[in-house]
Design an enzyme around this catalytic site. Structure first.
Site, mmCIF file in Angstrom:
data_model
loop_
_atom_site.group_PDB
_atom_site.id
_atom_site.type_symbol
_atom_site.label_atom_id
_atom_site.label_comp_id
_atom_site.label_asym_id
_atom_site.label_seq_id
_atom_site.Cartn_x
_atom_site.Cartn_y
_atom_site.Cartn_z
ATOM 1 N N TRP A 74 21.296 27.703 64.369
ATOM 2 C CA TRP A 74 22.133 28.899 64.322
ATOM 3 C C TRP A 74 23.058 28.765 63.123
ATOM 4 C CZ3 TRP A 74 21.697 33.270 67.097
ATOM 5 C CH2 TRP A 74 20.935 33.236 68.261
ATOM 6 N N CYS A 110 37.041 33.465 34.291
ATOM 7 C CA CYS A 110 36.751 32.743 35.537
ATOM 8 C C CYS A 110 36.433 31.275 35.270
ATOM 9 C CB CYS A 110 35.551 33.367 36.251
ATOM 10 S SG CYS A 110 35.599 35.162 36.328
ATOM 11 N N ARG A 130 22.212 50.513 25.560
ATOM 12 C CA ARG A 130 20.830 50.342 26.016
ATOM 13 C C ARG A 130 20.187 51.696 26.279
ATOM 14 N NH1 ARG A 130 23.100 46.679 29.844
ATOM 15 N NH2 ARG A 130 23.288 44.744 28.691
HETATM 16 C C1 LIG Z 1 41.773 31.673 35.585
HETATM 17 C C2 LIG Z 1 40.978 32.831 36.107
HETATM 18 C C3 LIG Z 1 39.929 32.609 36.972
HETATM 19 C C4 LIG Z 1 39.201 33.671 37.468
HETATM 20 N N1 LIG Z 1 38.167 33.421 38.331
HETATM 21 C C5 LIG Z 1 37.443 34.449 38.814
HETATM 22 C C6 LIG Z 1 36.336 34.211 39.687
HETATM 23 O O1 LIG Z 1 36.030 33.057 40.012
HETATM 24 N N2 LIG Z 1 35.640 35.269 40.149
HETATM 25 C C7 LIG Z 1 35.946 36.563 39.785
HETATM 26 O O2 LIG Z 1 35.259 37.502 40.221
HETATM 27 N N3 LIG Z 1 36.972 36.820 38.949
HETATM 28 C C8 LIG Z 1 37.719 35.800 38.465
HETATM 29 N N4 LIG Z 1 38.750 36.051 37.599
HETATM 30 C C9 LIG Z 1 39.097 37.449 37.267
HETATM 31 C C10 LIG Z 1 38.266 37.969 36.110
HETATM 32 O O3 LIG Z 1 38.368 37.124 35.018
HETATM 33 C C11 LIG Z 1 38.749 39.362 35.780
HETATM 34 O O4 LIG Z 1 38.660 40.145 36.924
HETATM 35 C C12 LIG Z 1 37.935 40.006 34.666
HETATM 36 O O5 LIG Z 1 38.075 39.305 33.479
HETATM 37 C C13 LIG Z 1 38.378 41.447 34.480
HETATM 38 O O6 LIG Z 1 37.704 42.004 33.409
HETATM 39 P P1 LIG Z 1 38.305 43.257 32.640
HETATM 40 O O7 LIG Z 1 37.344 43.583 31.567
HETATM 41 O O8 LIG Z 1 38.705 44.303 33.590
HETATM 42 O O9 LIG Z 1 39.702 42.730 32.059
HETATM 43 P P2 LIG Z 1 40.019 41.548 31.050
HETATM 44 O O10 LIG Z 1 39.050 40.442 31.191
HETATM 45 O O11 LIG Z 1 41.466 41.250 31.224
HETATM 46 O O12 LIG Z 1 39.797 42.222 29.633
HETATM 47 C C14 LIG Z 1 40.647 43.224 29.163
HETATM 48 C C15 LIG Z 1 40.629 43.136 27.668
HETATM 49 O O13 LIG Z 1 41.315 44.251 27.140
HETATM 50 C C16 LIG Z 1 42.077 43.838 26.016
HETATM 51 N N5 LIG Z 1 43.138 44.829 25.877
HETATM 52 C C17 LIG Z 1 44.115 45.133 26.768
HETATM 53 N N6 LIG Z 1 44.886 46.127 26.309
HETATM 54 C C18 LIG Z 1 44.393 46.461 25.083
HETATM 55 C C19 LIG Z 1 44.765 47.416 24.102
HETATM 56 N N7 LIG Z 1 45.792 48.238 24.288
HETATM 57 N N8 LIG Z 1 44.046 47.472 22.956
HETATM 58 C C20 LIG Z 1 42.985 46.636 22.748
HETATM 59 N N9 LIG Z 1 42.608 45.710 23.644
HETATM 60 C C21 LIG Z 1 43.285 45.630 24.806
HETATM 61 C C22 LIG Z 1 42.566 42.444 26.411
HETATM 62 O O14 LIG Z 1 42.896 41.672 25.287
HETATM 63 C C23 LIG Z 1 41.356 41.901 27.151
HETATM 64 O O15 LIG Z 1 40.484 41.156 26.333
HETATM 65 C C24 LIG Z 1 39.510 35.001 37.074
HETATM 66 C C25 LIG Z 1 40.568 35.228 36.189
HETATM 67 C C26 LIG Z 1 41.294 34.165 35.716
HETATM 68 C C27 LIG Z 1 42.437 34.434 34.771
#
Ligand SMILES: Cc1cc2nc3c(=O)[nH]c(=O)nc-3n(C[C@H](O)[C@H](O)[C@H](O)COP(=O)(O)OP(=O)(O)OC[C@H]3O[C@@H](n4cnc5c(N)ncnc54)[C@H](O)[C@@H]3O)c2cc1C
Length: 470
Positions: free
Chosen positions: A451, A46, A23
């Site tokens: 409250w 989530c 962006r």
């Molecule tokens: C069932 C469930 C329910 C949840 N509910 C909530 C909620 O209600 N509220 C909330 O705030 N959070 C919730 N979370 C947590 C939330 O989903 C995560 O905190 C969030 O997805 C983190 O995002 P991220 O991008 O850091 O990691 P991720 O979403 O894990 O994404 C990381 C990505 O990197 C890719 N990757 C990893 N290593 C490599 C590599 N070496 N090369 C290429 N690709 C790679 C993976 O495939 C993945 O797609 C929940 C999680 C789960 C599993």
């Protein structure tokens, strides 16, 4: 000169960073390449419990932005491509196609896959997320034993649920465990939750966790505390028949794992980047990895600063990951943004029971060397006389002497959980309980008692009728 931004990880943190950088800087100024080892981008893990439970109709509803949409915005997205090495000296990453790998390409290890390729970068974003804990115990890799971290995991679990399954055991009583217990109930299964601690939802104090357990039992969910999983016992067809724990055998046709996660930082560690005590990457407030110019990290692979305790910790939440991505993208895009830290806010639910926390639990306050007072009150979500008024229990702790609010936990029915945001704001502002009592919160009978329940708890602390902590 055109800079090259490389992003590792195509979900919340990684693609938020890439999108925000795009962006702010067009393709002539910034080339962006994003590597994602799986099939999807910008998906909501989530939402998986609600997809599995049937409240969300299909997988695609959980995808906020498809790979095609990212490519239209000028991001060179490499799906099914895993980064296997970060070479900081030569500022390049090595990657390999994961098409041939088993398990949806989410393990985060080197994998086998296709030929390798090196890609140079000027700026690098590490957004590799977290990996779910799966104990190396007998039976835990069997078909019918499911994690719920990825969309592939959700689809696999749904495929199992289409079989003749009647009894589900959820291993783990944290928020993913209780949300998956709800999903299994929604699917009409008999549900048992086995967990190690004395009460489920160990992110709450045990007295509040007990309320969760009692409510879950009232919903027909069997909750087994103090139960450490030892084995998944299998039928002749190799599928689960029971989960064996330290307290007994729990019949199961399907097993769901909610044992928590750890930061996925093997790549970063191998590259020599700074990790904290929890194994998460350490960044400064601009989300730049400590001591590494042009290397950024965000989401579940980093540690965050808890503004109440002053300590770093690993908290894997999508709300943080999205904000980290925005901050990183803004900074790479030439702006200035910071992520100051968190106060430990989280909300969840199991069926009609809402669960919320922010700030410190008693145990955390003690560990931080703080002495505190506590108040626990019962209240309703609306004026008591207004239809639909639902009960809730509110617990607040405040520093003894100064009166600074330290933590808030709420367990109740509709209208309970999001009240915790009052506490989140109060904690961020460093407010005392007197200041919380004085807050000008909205009131009308359909929304609140005169409250607000949070202010009732604060009043109790102010009036000194609270029970003293440590
Ligand atoms: C069932 C469930 C329910 C949840 N509910 C909530 C909620 O209600 N509220 C909330 O705030 N959070 C919730 N979370 C947590 C939330 O989903 C995560 O905190 C969030 O997805 C983190 O995002 P991220 O991008 O850091 O990691 P991720 O979403 O894990 O994404 C990381 C990505 O990197 C890719 N990757 C990893 N290593 C490599 C590599 N070496 N090369 C290429 N690709 C790679 C993976 O495939 C993945 O797609 C929940 C999680 C789960 C599993």
């Amino acid at each position: 000169m055109t800079e090259h931004l490389v992003v590792i990880g195509g979900d919340a943190a990684g693609m938020s960073a890439a999108s925000q950088a795009r962006r702010r800087r067009g393709p002539d100024e910034l080339r962006i390449t994003a590597f994602e080892q799986g099939d999807f981008t910008s998906y909501s893990a989530c939402g998986i419990p609600y997809w599995v439970g049937g409240q969300v109709p299909d997988r695609d509803s959980l995808i906020a932005r498809t790979p095609a949409e990212h490519r239209e915005r000028g991001i060179d997205l490499r799906l099914r491509t895993r980064v296997t090495e970060i070479d900081l000296d030569r500022r390049r990453v090595r990657s390999r196609r994961t098409d041939g790998d088993s398990g949806g390409g989410t393990s985060g290890d080197g994998g086998s896959g296709g030929p390798e390729e090196w890609t140079g970068f000027d700026q690098l974003v590490i957004a590799t997320g977290a990996e779910p804990l799966r104990p190396p115990l007998p039976g835990f890799d069997a078909p019918g034993v499911h994690g719920v971290q990825t969309l592939e995991d959700g689809a696999a679990l749904l495929a199992t649920l289409r079989r003749d399954v009647r009894r589900a055991v959820v291993v783990g009583g944290g928020y993913i465990g209780v949300e998956m217990a709800e999903a299994m109930i929604q699917r009409g299964l008999q549900v048992t939750v086995v967990h190690r601690s004395a009460e489920p939802m160990a992110t709450l104090d045990p007295d509040m966790g007990r309320l969760v357990r009692v409510a879950m039992e009232g919903m027909g969910i069997e909750v087994v505390p103090g139960a450490e999983a030892k084995e998944v016992l299998l039928n002749a067809d190799g599928r689960p028949r029971a989960v064996l724990t330290t307290v007994g055998e729990h019949p199961a046709d399907v097993v769901v794992l909610g044992l928590g996660v750890r930061p996925r930082t093997a790549l970063a560690r191998a590259a020599g980047l700074a990790l904290g005590d929890s194994g998460g990457l350490r960044t400064d407030s601009s989300m730049r990895v400590e001591g590494a110019e042009g290397i950024w990290a965000g989401g579940d692979c980093v540690e965050v600063l808890n503004l109440v305790s002053g300590r770093h910790q690993h908290i894997a939440l999508g709300t943080h990951a999205n904000k980290h991505g925005l901050v990183i993208g803004t900074n790479i895009g030439g702006g200035r943004a910071t992520f100051p830290g968190v106060v430990g806010t989280a909300v969840s639910k199991v069926c009609e029971l809402e669960i919320a926390r922010t700030g410190l639990r008693e145990r955390e306050a003690t560990a931080a060397g703080l002495s505190f007072d506590r108040a626990v009150i019962e209240a309703t979500s609306r004026a008591g006389y207004y239809p639909g008024a639902a009960p809730m229990t509110v617990k607040m702790i405040a520093e003894r002497g100064s009166g600074r609010m330290l933590g808030l936990q709420i367990v109740g029915r509709e209208g309970a959980a999001k009240r915790v945001d009052i506490g989140a704001v109060a904690l961020t502002a460093g407010m005392t309980v007197d200041q919380v009592v004085s807050l000008d919160l909205g009131y009308a009978p359909p929304f609140s008692p005169v409250w607000d329940p949070v202010q009732v708890a604060a009043r109790k602390l102010v009036s000194g009728r609270a029970v003293s902590g440590t």
